[in-house]
Design an enzyme around this catalytic site. Structure first.
Site, mmCIF file in Angstrom:
data_model
loop_
_atom_site.group_PDB
_atom_site.id
_atom_site.type_symbol
_atom_site.label_atom_id
_atom_site.label_comp_id
_atom_site.label_asym_id
_atom_site.label_seq_id
_atom_site.Cartn_x
_atom_site.Cartn_y
_atom_site.Cartn_z
ATOM 1 N N THR A 118 0.819 -1.208 0.000
ATOM 2 C CA THR A 118 0.000 0.000 0.000
ATOM 3 C C THR A 118 0.853 1.258 0.000
ATOM 4 O OG1 THR A 118 -1.586 1.283 1.341
ATOM 5 C CG2 THR A 118 -0.105 -0.165 2.527
ATOM 6 N N TYR A 142 -2.189 0.187 10.231
ATOM 7 C CA TYR A 142 -2.392 -0.495 8.953
ATOM 8 C C TYR A 142 -1.147 -0.363 8.081
ATOM 9 C CZ TYR A 142 -3.697 -1.011 4.067
ATOM 10 O OH TYR A 142 -3.711 -1.370 2.751
#
Length: 326
Positions: A118, A142
């Protein structure tokens, strides 16, 4: 002879699109998914095993049965806000789950993995567009969990010869252009489906922040069509199977759109005004996140073909129109 590819989290949004392309490209995906956020209807492109990464015995049995040539790893929790409130489950699921997977791969002599990473590994970037050498400084659990997973893969490369490609997505968007599969999260936090659901149900949606340091005050993101992302995974898989070394790539278009520009484009596609409530910005959101796609093009030969903004929103709208109960 079947060319099996183990796809963890393959019942999810991006995973299912990758499985669809794999099945069209001479591979047989073996979806391994616990269905905590994925959907069984999206597992129709190959084999399906309902299982969790922490179930080491089942994971080992699947590897022994299918003997996959490689793994494409999507299985992870992905909600930034939830990761801040409950980091424990993100480190347990994302990091520990990945360790279970990698150890099972080494045990079964599977030496290639394409990993769904990501842009969140970069945190608050100093400059845009962002290239792969930008400082990695995630600002939430995250993003931190994904950075840890990348580091683990580097260490496994050194120790065990495990070759990986890490794909750092920017904003995945759109739906399969034949209307077959699309984006269906619960809860849904991504801007385009949130806007389209509001339009379809004649509701308003919350747009977070209109006071950013951008031309119209709303944050700017790089949106890439999910079918283009799927192609990047196929190219990465073939890069590894042909002997490519461990590597990492940003996946985006190199162009950003503000939230207001997305709203205006969506109104054009649906043919009406969409109700919006402007609310406070979400803590930790950068003003701009735009990828430099140059490395992926140079090494993988990857270029986007379907990521025109109108095409992204039209494909998503066509799918959501058939799923108004979502």
């Amino acid at each position: 002879m079947e060319k099996y590819i183990l796809v963890t989290g393959g019942a999810g949004y991006i995973g299912s699109h990758v499985c669809k392309l794999l099945s069209k490209s001479g591979y047989t995906p073996v979806v391994y998914d616990n269905l905590s956020s994925g959907h069984e209807y999206a597992t129709k492109f190959g084999e399906f095993v309902q299982g969790d990464l922490h179930d080491i015995k089942l994971l080992d049995q699947v590897c022994k049965k299918y003997k996959p040539q490689a793994v494409i790893h999507f299985a992870a929790y992905i909600q930034v806000g939830e990761s801040v409130k409950n980091p424990s489950i993100y480190y347990e699921n994302n990091v520990v789950g990945t360790l279970r997977l990698l150890d099972t791969m080494i045990k079964n002599e599977i030496k290639h993995i394409v990993f769904s990473s990501t842009a969140a590994v970069y945190g608050m970037p100093k400059t845009v567009p962002i290239d792969e050498n930008a400082i990695k400084a995630p600002i939430n659990p995250y993003g931190a969990s994904k950075q840890m997973m990348e580091q683990i893969m580097d260490d496994y490369n050194t120790a065990y010869g495990l070759k990986s490609v890490r794909l750092r997505y920017f904003n995945a968007s759109g739906a399969s252009r034949d209307g077959d599969i699309g984006e269906n999260h619960t809860p849904e936090t991504h801007l385009i489906p949130v806007i389209l659901r509001a339009a379809l149900h004649d509701l308003s949606f919350n747009l977070m922040g209109d006071d950013y340091d951008t031309p119209d005050g709303t944050c700017i993101r790089d949106y890439i069509h999910v079918d283009d992302l799927a192609k990047a995974h196929l190219l990465s898989l073939e890069y590894l199977l042909k002997g490519g070394e461990t590597n990492y790539f940003n996946l985006g278009t190199g162009k950003g759109y503000s939230c207001k520009e997305i709203l205006l484009a969506a109104e054009k596609v649906v043919g009406k005004k969409i109700k919006v409530n402007y609310v406070a910005r979400r803590a930790g959101d950068p003003s701009q996140l735009i990828a430099s796609p140059k490395k992926a093009e140079a090494v993988l030969g990857f270029t986007t073909q379907h990521s025109d903004l109108n095409n992204i929103i039209q494909s998503a709208y066509d799918w959501h129109k058939t799923k108004k109960n979502l």
